[in-house]
Design an enzyme around this catalytic site. Structure first.
Site, PDB file in Angstrom:
ATOM      1  N   PHE A 112       0.811  -1.222   0.000  1.00  0.00           N
ATOM      2  CA  PHE A 112       0.000   0.000   0.000  1.00  0.00           C
ATOM      3  C   PHE A 112       0.840   1.265   0.000  1.00  0.00           C
ATOM      4  O   PHE A 112       0.365   2.338  -0.343  1.00  0.00           O
ATOM      5  CB  PHE A 112      -0.957   0.000   1.198  1.00  0.00           C
ATOM      6  CG  PHE A 112      -0.337   0.444   2.498  1.00  0.00           C
ATOM      7  CD1 PHE A 112      -0.304   1.786   2.840  1.00  0.00           C
ATOM      8  CD2 PHE A 112       0.227  -0.472   3.378  1.00  0.00           C
ATOM      9  CE1 PHE A 112       0.277   2.212   4.038  1.00  0.00           C
ATOM     10  CE2 PHE A 112       0.814  -0.062   4.563  1.00  0.00           C
ATOM     11  CZ  PHE A 112       0.840   1.283   4.892  1.00  0.00           C
ATOM     12  N   LYS A 113       2.099   1.148   0.398  1.00  0.00           N
ATOM     13  CA  LYS A 113       2.933   2.352   0.495  1.00  0.00           C
ATOM     14  C   LYS A 113       3.097   3.049  -0.853  1.00  0.00           C
ATOM     15  O   LYS A 113       3.396   4.236  -0.907  1.00  0.00           O
ATOM     16  CB  LYS A 113       4.273   2.001   1.118  1.00  0.00           C
ATOM     17  CG  LYS A 113       4.118   1.630   2.584  1.00  0.00           C
ATOM     18  CD  LYS A 113       5.422   1.332   3.280  1.00  0.00           C
ATOM     19  CE  LYS A 113       5.232   1.110   4.775  1.00  0.00           C
ATOM     20  NZ  LYS A 113       4.640  -0.197   5.111  1.00  0.00           N
ATOM     21  N   ASP A 114       2.885   2.319  -1.941  1.00  0.00           N
ATOM     22  CA  ASP A 114       2.948   2.956  -3.263  1.00  0.00           C
ATOM     23  C   ASP A 114       1.910   4.065  -3.422  1.00  0.00           C
ATOM     24  O   ASP A 114       2.149   5.029  -4.142  1.00  0.00           O
ATOM     25  CB  ASP A 114       2.699   1.916  -4.366  1.00  0.00           C
ATOM     26  CG  ASP A 114       3.861   0.941  -4.517  1.00  0.00           C
ATOM     27  OD1 ASP A 114       5.016   1.353  -4.351  1.00  0.00           O
ATOM     28  OD2 ASP A 114       3.584  -0.239  -4.808  1.00  0.00           O
TER      29      ASP A 114
END
Ligand SMILES: *Cc1c(COP(=O)(O)O)cnc(C)c1O
Length: 468
Positions: A112-114
């Site tokens: 999810f960090k993208d």
């Protein structure tokens, strides 16, 4: 124009642009918006049919207005999210009646960090271009943050990025996702030491930046950077709208480490999205669960688990919540944080503050055995393989759920292919790498192995920052 204030009440108010380019506030606090934008149910409802990128503009523009041009923001959002591997960007997967996983792993590094770091790279380059400045990103990673930050900034013209990881202590997929990215501005440093040593070197460098000779500033890419939280608010709105919100409330379970992702959910709620329940799901590094359940804040030594991206001893973004619980009284919070950071005694919150926290959040700590069992259980029920972090969220959701009539959404924070140890332990074959990473194991790696010595690392950074 939105102003940002420090949680410790003793640092200058900043604009979005300055917050983007800083790490901690000068008083040691974290920046938060001075006023939270509010949306009525009617307004949220009117966004129901917007694609992800346009919804993102509705939410994010409030925070950057005056610093980022509206059309430029839309272009960045289109550019970022069209690079994701699923047309819906953040699709929902149903795993039971009224129970869903929000898949946040269709970005380039499969976590999810993208969502935030892809945008952060564009935003940085946009403001730096205008200011005719260059910056240096320095970060330490035990896994997902490093690769997402590198992917997010590889095309930046005004950013050099140095990511430290503990040599030999990150998984091969995670390492290769960092070391195989091409770009003159990307430097992977494998430290001959552990993650804490790498992290300490980063902290020391932020504290004293003289090695950059006053010509460059360090920028933080961990979730103390407000821009990351901001980008993560969007998918709460997106998922709720897809399941009938805001006309009916939603419940979310969030696999939590540094409290960044779940703080974004809390923000969405403050902005007007009806959220009935927010569940803090942790692994055995359960400092937040111990605080929530027993009102005892005590830092324990870090445990290494099969969910490495949630392995933290302290949860830095929790300070942002405490700031609200203590009625935004910076002086009180500075005092509380000093006691919490002293790591000597067990600290308790005032009873009324804890009660407020419990109104907003439930919490649950999940062991490795339960994590693996949940992966097996959900696979048996649906044929769907969860990554171990997401499994922690699903387990906590099933334990803490208050109302079965309210849709329960667990944030699916990563793709299982990144976490071989857990997948094998649960008895599954490794899934295939997605198409864009199919040849990851054959790509050429670039990495510099350095001793765990601050001076050596800083000299390496300086030498590679001022090379032209
Ligand atoms: C970073 C990460 C988390 C924890 O997110 P926080 O914002 O630090 O709470 C959970 N799962 C995965 C896969 C991650 O990469």
């Amino acid at each position: 124009m939105m102003k940002y204030i420090s949680t410790r009440g003793n640092a200058p108010e900043l604009t979005f642009e300055d917050v983007l380019l800083t790490g901690l506030a000068t008083d040691g606090g974290l920046y938060v918006p001075k006023d939270v934008p509010q949306f009525s149910p009617e307004e949220i409802e009117s966004w129901r049919d917007l694609p992800y990128t346009e919804l993102a503009h509705k939410v994010i523009y409030q925070f950057v207005e005056g610093c980022v041009d509206s059309a430029a923001l839309q272009n960045m959002l289109n550019d970022v999210y069209s690079g994701f591997g699923h047309k819906a960007v953040a699709p929902l997967q149903q795993i039971d009646h009224n129970e869903y996983v929000l898949e946040l792993f269709h970005g380039p590094t499969l976590a999810f960090k993208d969502f935030a770091l892809q945008l952060l790279g564009r935003l940085l380059d946009y403001v730096l271009e205008r200011r005719h400045e260059k910056v240096v990103i320095m970060g330490a990673t035990s896994g997902d943050t490093g690769s997402a930050a590198i992917e997010g900034t590889k095309a930046c013209r005004n950013v050099d990025i140095f990511i430290l990881h503990p040599h030999g202590k990150v998984s091969e997929v995670q390492r290769r996702q960092m070391t195989t990215v091409k770009g003159d501005n990307i430097f992977n440093i494998a430290i001959e030491g552990n993650f804490d040593q790498a992290q300490d070197m980063v902290k020391a460098s932020f504290g004293n930046q003289q090695f950059l000779r006053g010509e460059r500033k360090l920028v933080a890419v961990n979730s103390i950077n407000w821009a990351r939280i901001m980008a993560q608010i969007v998918y709460y709105f997106y998922s709720a709208l897809n399941l009938g919100g805001p006309l009916r409330p939603m419940a979310y379970s969030v696999p939590t480490g540094n409290f960044g992702d779940i703080f974004a959910g809390y923000m969405a709620k403050k902005m007007g999205l009806p959220i009935e329940q927010l569940i803090i799901a942790t692994n055995s590094n359960d400092v937040l669960h111990r605080l929530m359940s027993r009102n005892q804040y005590e830092v324990h030594p870090l445990q290494h688990t099969i969910t490495p991206s949630m392995d933290i001893a302290v949860s830095s973004n929790f300070e942002r919540l405490l700031f609200d619980l203590y009625d935004r009284d910076g002086a009180k919070l500075a005092d509380l944080m000093a006691r919490m950071n002293a790591k000597k005694d067990v600290v308790s919150l005032d009873e009324d503050k804890l009660a407020k926290a419990r109104e907003q959040f439930d919490s649950y700590a999940v062991s490795e055995e339960m994590t693996v069992a949940t992966m097996q259980e959900v696979f048996a029920e649906t044929g769907y393989l969860l990554d171990p972090h997401t499994a922690i969220g699903v387990k906590a959701a099933r334990e803490c759920r208050r109302n079965a009539r309210i849709p329960m959404i667990t944030l699916g924070t990563a793709h299982p292919v990144k976490f071989e140890e857990a997948v094998l332990r649960a008895g599954f074959d490794m899934p295939k790498l997605p198409h864009h990473l199919a040849d990851l194991m054959e790509r050429e790696e670039r990495v510099n192995v350095l001793p765990a010595d601050l001076d050596t690392v800083q000299r390496f950074i300086a030498a590679n920052t001022f090379k032209d």
